[in-house]
Write a protein that holds these residues in place. Structure first.
Motif, PDB file in Angstrom:
ATOM      1  N   MET A   1       0.835  -1.189   0.000  1.00 60.18           N
ATOM      2  CA  MET A   1       0.000   0.000   0.000  1.00 60.18           C
ATOM      3  C   MET A   1       0.882   1.257   0.000  1.00 60.18           C
ATOM      4  N   ALA A   2       0.553   2.201  -0.876  1.00 60.21           N
ATOM      5  CA  ALA A   2       1.400   3.384  -0.999  1.00 60.21           C
ATOM      6  C   ALA A   2       0.543   4.608  -1.289  1.00 60.21           C
ATOM      7  N   GLY A   3       1.165   5.786  -1.166  1.00 59.16           N
ATOM      8  CA  GLY A   3       0.458   7.037  -1.441  1.00 59.16           C
ATOM      9  C   GLY A   3       1.283   7.933  -2.351  1.00 59.16           C
ATOM     10  N   ILE A   4       0.609   8.850  -3.009  1.00 58.93           N
ATOM     11  CA  ILE A   4       1.302   9.848  -3.843  1.00 58.93           C
ATOM     12  C   ILE A   4       0.856  11.229  -3.403  1.00 58.93           C
ATOM     13  N   TYR A   5       1.842  12.094  -3.159  1.00 58.69           N
ATOM     14  CA  TYR A   5       1.565  13.488  -2.789  1.00 58.69           C
ATOM     15  C   TYR A   5       2.057  14.381  -3.922  1.00 58.69           C
ATOM     16  N   ILE A   6       1.254  15.361  -4.290  1.00 58.16           N
ATOM     17  CA  ILE A   6       1.649  16.295  -5.366  1.00 58.16           C
ATOM     18  C   ILE A   6       1.630  17.704  -4.783  1.00 58.16           C
ATOM     19  N   HIS A   7       2.781  18.363  -4.795  1.00 56.97           N
ATOM     20  CA  HIS A   7       2.860  19.714  -4.218  1.00 56.97           C
ATOM     21  C   HIS A   7       2.667  20.767  -5.312  1.00 56.97           C
ATOM     22  N   ILE A   8       1.638  21.592  -5.154  1.00 57.00           N
ATOM     23  CA  ILE A   8       1.360  22.661  -6.127  1.00 57.00           C
ATOM     24  C   ILE A   8       1.848  23.980  -5.507  1.00 57.00           C
ATOM     25  N   PRO A   9       2.961  24.522  -6.030  1.00 60.33           N
ATOM     26  CA  PRO A   9       3.669  25.582  -5.292  1.00 60.33           C
ATOM     27  C   PRO A   9       3.246  27.004  -5.660  1.00 60.33           C
ATOM     28  N   PHE A  10       1.959  27.266  -5.691  1.00 58.07           N
ATOM     29  CA  PHE A  10       1.473  28.611  -6.018  1.00 58.07           C
ATOM     30  C   PHE A  10       0.340  28.998  -5.069  1.00 58.07           C
ATOM     31  N   CYS A  11       0.295  30.277  -4.722  1.00 57.86           N
ATOM     32  CA  CYS A  11      -0.811  30.811  -3.916  1.00 57.86           C
ATOM     33  C   CYS A  11      -1.162  32.202  -4.436  1.00 57.86           C
ATOM     34  N   LYS A  12      -2.424  32.617  -4.224  1.00 60.42           N
ATOM     35  CA  LYS A  12      -2.832  33.958  -4.653  1.00 60.42           C
ATOM     36  C   LYS A  12      -2.127  35.030  -3.836  1.00 60.42           C
ATOM     37  N   GLN A  13      -2.038  34.792  -2.546  1.00 57.54           N
ATOM     38  CA  GLN A  13      -1.360  35.753  -1.678  1.00 57.54           C
ATOM     39  C   GLN A  13      -0.781  34.995  -0.490  1.00 57.54           C
ATOM     40  N   ALA A  14       0.170  35.638   0.190  1.00 60.33           N
ATOM     41  CA  ALA A  14       0.874  34.947   1.274  1.00 60.33           C
ATOM     42  C   ALA A  14       0.149  35.158   2.599  1.00 60.33           C
ATOM     43  N   CYS A  15      -0.317  34.080   3.202  1.00 59.69           N
ATOM     44  CA  CYS A  15      -0.908  34.186   4.540  1.00 59.69           C
ATOM     45  C   CYS A  15       0.231  34.538   5.510  1.00 59.69           C
ATOM     46  N   HIS A  16      -0.057  35.401   6.472  1.00 61.25           N
ATOM     47  CA  HIS A  16       1.016  35.941   7.316  1.00 61.25           C
ATOM     48  C   HIS A  16       1.806  34.868   8.078  1.00 61.25           C
ATOM     49  N   TYR A  17       1.170  33.759   8.382  1.00 64.05           N
ATOM     50  CA  TYR A  17       1.786  32.761   9.267  1.00 64.05           C
ATOM     51  C   TYR A  17       2.488  31.625   8.508  1.00 64.05           C
TER      52      TYR A  17
ATOM     53  N   GLU B   1       3.769  -1.016  -6.328  1.00 62.17           N
ATOM     54  CA  GLU B   1       2.813  -1.219  -5.216  1.00 62.17           C
ATOM     55  C   GLU B   1       1.505  -0.519  -5.522  1.00 62.17           C
ATOM     56  N   LEU B   2       0.442  -1.052  -4.973  1.00 63.58           N
ATOM     57  CA  LEU B   2      -0.873  -0.460  -5.201  1.00 63.58           C
ATOM     58  C   LEU B   2      -0.953   0.897  -4.496  1.00 63.58           C
ATOM     59  N   VAL B   3      -1.339   1.930  -5.239  1.00 64.24           N
ATOM     60  CA  VAL B   3      -1.472   3.268  -4.663  1.00 64.24           C
ATOM     61  C   VAL B   3      -2.917   3.437  -4.172  1.00 64.24           C
ATOM     62  N   GLU B   4      -3.060   3.658  -2.872  1.00 64.23           N
ATOM     63  CA  GLU B   4      -4.408   3.746  -2.308  1.00 64.23           C
ATOM     64  C   GLU B   4      -4.843   5.180  -2.028  1.00 64.23           C
ATOM     65  N   THR B   5      -3.869   6.107  -2.033  1.00 66.35           N
ATOM     66  CA  THR B   5      -4.250   7.502  -1.792  1.00 66.35           C
ATOM     67  C   THR B   5      -3.419   8.437  -2.674  1.00 66.35           C
ATOM     68  N   ILE B   6      -4.081   9.484  -3.134  1.00 64.48           N
ATOM     69  CA  ILE B   6      -3.401  10.551  -3.891  1.00 64.48           C
ATOM     70  C   ILE B   6      -3.829  11.860  -3.234  1.00 64.48           C
ATOM     71  N   TYR B   7      -2.876  12.757  -3.047  1.00 58.80           N
ATOM     72  CA  TYR B   7      -3.189  13.989  -2.311  1.00 58.80           C
ATOM     73  C   TYR B   7      -2.572  15.187  -3.026  1.00 58.80           C
ATOM     74  N   PHE B   8      -3.409  16.117  -3.489  1.00 61.39           N
ATOM     75  CA  PHE B   8      -2.929  17.382  -4.051  1.00 61.39           C
ATOM     76  C   PHE B   8      -2.831  18.387  -2.909  1.00 61.39           C
ATOM     77  N   GLY B   9      -1.601  18.771  -2.536  1.00 61.31           N
ATOM     78  CA  GLY B   9      -1.425  19.735  -1.447  1.00 61.31           C
ATOM     79  C   GLY B   9      -0.585  20.909  -1.913  1.00 61.31           C
ATOM     80  N   GLY B  10      -0.308  21.812  -1.001  1.00 59.02           N
ATOM     81  CA  GLY B  10       0.472  22.963  -1.457  1.00 59.02           C
ATOM     82  C   GLY B  10       0.864  23.891  -0.338  1.00 59.02           C
ATOM     83  N   GLY B  11       0.983  25.189  -0.748  1.00 60.61           N
ATOM     84  CA  GLY B  11       0.459  25.845  -1.924  1.00 60.61           C
ATOM     85  C   GLY B  11      -1.073  25.732  -2.010  1.00 60.61           C
ATOM     86  N   THR B  12      -1.549  26.028  -3.192  1.00 63.67           N
ATOM     87  CA  THR B  12      -2.999  26.030  -3.414  1.00 63.67           C
ATOM     88  C   THR B  12      -3.340  25.237  -4.676  1.00 63.67           C
ATOM     89  N   PRO B  13      -3.613  23.946  -4.533  1.00 64.33           N
ATOM     90  CA  PRO B  13      -3.936  23.131  -5.711  1.00 64.33           C
ATOM     91  C   PRO B  13      -5.182  23.610  -6.456  1.00 64.33           C
TER      92      PRO B  13
END
Ligand code: SF4
Length: 375
Positions: free
Chosen positions: A1-17, A50-62
């Motif tokens: 069992m495996a997962g794939i994470y995709i990082h989308i490195p763009f945002c409209k504006q920068a949150c202060h924190y 291996e079988l991929v059971e999860t895919i996750y678009f994170g970021g940034g702002t996918p």
């Protein structure tokens, strides 16, 4: 069992924190997508079929990706990896990007879970954090997603802002509960290095966070959400029955995952590697058919320490029999011995099978884990 994470490195504006890797210029977005598709093909062997059971678009702002781009990325992943027909496929979305046509496209592309960056249902909090959405969009995004049939929703909430009263924090949790959201991630505001928030606090333009307030709101949040039927299955994560995040749960169980995109991390059981956290260098390198990452081989002590840190954050706790089987009796015995003072202090419960943090212990999870680490 495996997962794939995709990082989308763009945002409209920068949150202060925020100290994640992202750019507020979208100038490289098309080149990034082309590079990402190249990376998918170059890393097709990483998970060894291996079988991929999860895919996750994170970021940034996918949710800044065009609908066609999400479809193209998922199609390419399907071509290069073995994807479970019932895979959990999550897209992180900001409320200001959510509308019915986009939701229909996301669903069509195969997205079956949304993680909405709500953070607060109060306009003043959102302004304070420099979020791009307002309180109406926060609610609207949840309702629209539910109407579109995308009701497997998680929302992020932040507590412990300097002027956040307990009443306002409670209202945020009760609003989420009343919207019928099955999963919540609740984070204490942290002041990360090199963020706008840190600078403003240093210059006296914003008040600093108050640890005692954060601790109280952490405990209150647990109580309110548990009374509403949510399980705190990980320190920051709450779910109705059957609605845990499968992707994040796999991280916490030391599962294999492939991280794609700038700054994304990958883990295959023995090595950890992380892509360059720089959009232009990422694109340049993939244009030349080269991957750009650093890698480290984890020593047994590193793996054990990671296991201590992640497992103690979960409601199932640390499995001593797993430690015995994987790292040997010496490590298990030492761990039990070192944990005894936290058991005496009612910060942990323990027997021969498990070590589990109590509610009081969860307040000090990072410190307790660090104290149990091996050299
Ligand atoms: S939208 Fe998310 S990733 Fe982007 S700046 Fe805000 S918190 Fe960071």
């Amino acid at each position: 069992m495996a997962g794939i994470y995709i990082h989308i490195p763009f945002c409209k504006q920068a949150c202060h924190y925020c100290n994640f890797h992202f750019s507020t210029s979208l100038a490289m977005k098309n080149d990034f997508t082309a590079a990402l598709l190249k990376e998918i093909s170059l890393r097709a062997d990483y998970l060894e079929n291996e079988l991929v059971e999860t895919i996750y678009f994170g970021g940034g702002t996918p949710s800044l990706l065009a609908e066609g781009e999400i479809l193209e990325i998922l199609q390419s992943i399907r071509e290069h990896f073995k994807i479970d027909a019932a895979a959990e496929i999550t897209l992180e979305a900001n409320p200001d990007d959510v509308d019915p046509p986009k939701l229909a496209c996301w669903k069509n592309a195969g997205i079956n879970r949304l993680s909405l960056g709500v953070q607060s249902f109060f306009g003043e909090d959102l302004l304070w954090m420099n979020r791009a959405h307002d309180e109406k969009q926060a609610v609207r995004s949840v309702l629209d997603a539910q109407s579109a049939g995308l009701d497997n929703i998680s929302i992020d909430l932040i507590y412990g802002l300097p002027d956040m009263t307990d009443e306002r924090w409670k209202k945020n949790t009760t609003t989420a509960v009343s919207l019928g959201v099955p999963h919540l991630s609740c984070y204490a505001l942290t002041v990360e290095p090199k963020t706008a928030l840190q600078k403003k606090i240093k210059l006296g333009k914003m008040p600093d966070i108050v640890q005692e307030d954060q601790a109280r709101q952490f405990l209150e949040g647990i109580q309110w959400l548990e009374e509403s039927g949510y399980q705190q299955y990980e320190i920051s994560n709450f779910a109705l029955r059957g609605k845990r995040s499968r992707h994040n749960s796999a991280y916490w169980q030391s599962g294999k995952y492939l991280g794609l995109g700038p700054s994304a991390h990958s883990f295959n059981g023995t090595t950890r590697q992380w892509n360059v956290a720089h959009n232009a260098r990422y694109i340049r390198s993939l244009n030349q058919n080269e991957l750009c990452f650093e890698i480290e081989t984890l020593k047994p002590a590193d793996r054990l320490n990671e296991y201590i840190m992640t497992s103690l954050r979960t409601m199932e706790g640390l499995d001593l029999q797993y430690v015995l089987r994987t790292f040997g009796p010496e490590k298990k015995n030492l761990l039990e011995k070192n944990a005894s003072r936290y058991i005496s202090a009612d910060q942990m419960t323990g027997n021969d099978e498990k070590l589990i943090l109590t509610r009081a212990g969860k307040l000090f999870a990072d410190g307790i884990s660090a104290a149990l680490f091996f050299e």
